[in-house]
Enzyme design. Structure first.
Site, short mmCIF file in Angstrom:
data_model
loop_
_atom_site.label_atom_id
_atom_site.label_comp_id
_atom_site.label_asym_id
_atom_site.label_seq_id
_atom_site.Cartn_x
_atom_site.Cartn_y
_atom_site.Cartn_z
N ASP A 65 0.85 -1.18 0.00
CA ASP A 65 0.00 0.00 0.00
C ASP A 65 0.90 1.24 0.00
O ASP A 65 2.11 1.15 0.14
CB ASP A 65 -0.97 -0.02 1.18
N SER A 66 0.29 2.39 -0.17
CA SER A 66 1.07 3.61 -0.41
C SER A 66 1.47 4.35 0.85
O SER A 66 2.31 5.24 0.81
CB SER A 66 0.26 4.56 -1.28
N GLY A 67 0.85 4.01 1.98
CA GLY A 67 1.04 4.79 3.20
C GLY A 67 -0.09 5.77 3.43
O GLY A 67 -0.19 6.39 4.48
N GLY A 68 -0.99 5.90 2.44
CA GLY A 68 -2.08 6.87 2.56
C GLY A 68 -3.06 6.57 3.67
O GLY A 68 -3.58 7.49 4.31
N GLY A 113 -11.39 4.22 0.45
CA GLY A 113 -12.22 5.13 1.24
C GLY A 113 -13.46 4.50 1.85
O GLY A 113 -14.36 5.23 2.29
N CYS A 165 -12.21 -28.83 7.81
CA CYS A 165 -11.02 -28.06 7.42
C CYS A 165 -9.79 -28.95 7.43
O CYS A 165 -9.59 -29.74 8.36
CB CYS A 165 -10.83 -26.87 8.37
#
Length: 412
Positions: free
Chosen positions: A115-118, A239, A327
Site C-alpha cells: 500500500d502507499s502509506g495513505g 475510502g 477443514c
C-alpha cells in the site's frame, strides 16, 4: 541458450534454469456469473499467477504476525501485503533494497502488494497533516517529522520491489462529509499523475489507482471518470470499510464496479469478513485484503463457516473436536479445541495455530467461491453460504439481502 516464457506463470526457463522475470500484468477472465457481477480470473504477475477472487493476508512490516512465509506458502497463498509507511519508517527502504527488495528480505518467492502509506492519514490522523505536496507525519516510533509525497511513496515502493504498488491517495474517513471529501478526491487524481510519473520500474511493478469520493455517488463517478482515463494496470476501490453504514458501503462498491473497465483487476481495500467477501464478489470485485483474520486470531477467535469460535471460553475446555472438522489446515489436523483453549492460558503458540487456521479459512472460502463461478453455480453457493452462516433467514442482515438482490440473487 534456449529461452522460453511460460504462458501462465510468466517464468522464464534458460537452459533448464527457472527464474522469475518482470512481466506486465495480465488479466484473463476465466468465467463470469450469468446472474450477478461475480467473475473468476487469472492474474499473471512477475512472481507467478494469482487466481481470483483472492483474499490477500496483510503482513504490515514484512511478516504476518504468528505465521512464517513458508507456512503461508504451504497454505496456498500467492500474494500478500506489505505496508509502505511502516516499512519505510523501519527498517527503511535502504536496508530492504540491500536484501534484494522485500521479497528477499522476508524470503517470499510469490507476489507482493504494497500500500502507499495513505491509509495512515486516517489511522494516525493525530500525527498527520495533508498539503498539496504530501502528508506530513510525526513518526509514532521516534516522533521525527516525515513528509510522504507521491514521489516518495513510489520511491519507497520501487525500493521494496512489490509486484503491485498503490498510488498515494488523500484518504479521509468514510464517515466524513462536506468539502473535504471532494478536495481529497481531486487531490487523489492529481497525486495519481505524480505517482505514474515517479515510477522508475513500470515494466516490473504495476501501479494501481485508488478510487475515492467517500459516500457521495457523484464524487465517486467523477473520480472514476478521471482515473479510468489513465492507462494504469488496475484499480482499487478505496475510502470504504471505515465505519460507514453497510447500506452505503455496498452501494458505493457496486457503483464503482459498474464504471471500472472489465479488462482490469478490481481491488476492494480493507474488506475481510466472510459475508462481506461473498457479497462483494457478487458485486464484481476481484481482490480483497484485511487484517481481520490475523488480528482476531490473537484474541482467540477462530473463523468457521457458521461464524467464529471464541476458544478462550470455558465451553471448549473439554471439547476434543478440531476447530472445524471439514477443514484440512495443519491446525485442524493436529489440534483440538480443548488443547488450544488450554494453550491460550500459557503459551503464545495458541495464537500461531489459530492464525494458520484463519488464513486457511479465508483462502479456502475464496477457492470455493471461484469454483462455484466457474461451474456457473455461484447463486446456489451464496444461498448455501448464507444458510450456514446465519441459519435463519430472519437473521440475514438487510444490507446483504438488498445488495445481493441488486445483482439478481434473491435469498430464499
Amino acid at each position: 541458450l534456449v529461452t522460453k516464457v511460460h504462458p501462465v506463470t510468466g517464468m522464464v526457463s534458460v537452459s533448464g534454469t527457472i527464474m522469475p522475470v518482470a512481466a506486465p500484468l495480465t488479466l484473463r477472465i476465466v468465467a463470469e456469473c450469468t446472474v450477478s457481477k461475480a467473475r473468476a480470473c487469472d492474474l499473471v504477475l512477475p512472481h507467478g499467477s494469482v487466481t481470483t477472487p483472492v483474499f490477500m493476508p496483510v503482513g504490515t512490516q514484512g511478516t504476518l504476525k504468528g505465521i512464517t512465509t513458508q507456512q503461508l506458502e504451504s497454505l496456498g497463498c500467492h500474494i500478500c501485503l506489505g505496508n509502505t509507511y511502516h516499512l519505510g519508517t523501519r527498517p527503511g527502504p535502504e536496508l530492504i533494497k540491500k536484501a534484494n527488495g522485500l521479497h528477499g528480505f522476508m524470503n517470499w518467492k510469490r507476489n507482493l502488494l504494497t500500500d502507499s502509506g495513505g491509509f495512515q492519514m486516517v489511522s494516525l490522523v493525530e500525527l498527520s497533516e495533508v498539503t498539496e505536496e504530501g502528508v506530513q507525519f510525526q513518526s509514532p516510533y521516534d516522533k521525527k517529522e516525515i513528509l510522504l509525497t507521491p514521489e516518495k511513496s513510489i520511491e519507497i515502493q520501487n525500493a521494496l520491489g512489490s509486484d503491485i504498488m498503490m498510488q498515494l491517495d488523500d484518504v479521509v474517513s468514510s464517515t466524513i462529509s462536506g468539502p473535504r471529501v471532494e478536495d481529497a478526491m481531486l487531490r487523489s487524481v492529481r497525486w495519481l499523475d505524480r505517482c505514474i510519473a515517479a515510477n522508475k520500474n513500470p515494466d516490473k511493478q504495476n501501479l494501481f489507482a485508488i478510487i475515492q469520493g467517500g459516500l457521495d455517488s457523484e464524487l465517486r463517478k467523477k473520480c472514476l471518470e478521471e482515473m479510468t482515463k489513465r492507462d494504469v494496470p488496475g484499480f482499487a476501490i478505496g475510502g470504504l470499510s471505515g465505519g460507514e453504514e453497510k447500506d452505503q458501503f455496498w452501494r458505493m462498491v457496486t457503483l464503482s464496479t459498474d464504471y471500472l473497465p472489465r479488462e482490469k483487476p478490481r481491488y476492494l481495500m480493507g474488506v475481510g469478513y466472510a459475508t462481506d467477501l461473498v457479497v462483494c464478489v457478487a458485486l464484481g470485485c476481484d481482490m480483497f485484503d484485511c487484517v481481520f483474520p490475523t488480528r482476531t486470531a490473537r484474541f482467540g477467535s477462530a473463523l468457521v463457516p457458521w461464524g467464529s469460535l471464541q476458544l478462550k471460553n470455558k465451553q471448549y475446555e473439554k471439547d476434543f473436536k478440531p476447530i472445524d472438522e471439514k477443514c484440512d489446515c495443519p491446525t485442524c489436523k493436529r489440534c483440538t479445541r480443548a488443547y488450544l483453549h488450554a494453550l491460550f492460558k500459557t503459551d503464545t503458540a495458541a495464537l500461531h495455530h489459530i492464525t494458520i487456521h484463519n488464513i486457511a479459512y479465508q483462502l479456502n472460502l475464496m477457492n470455493s467461491v471461484r469454483a462455484s463461478i466457474i461451474s456457473q453455480n455461484f447463486p446456489q453457493f451464496v444461498q448455501q453460504f448464507m444458510k450456514t452462516m446465519y441459519i435463519r433467514i430472519e437473521d440475514y442482515p438487510k444490507w446483504v439481502v438488498d445488495a445481493l438482490e441488486s445483482v439478481s440473487i434473491k435469498l430464499e
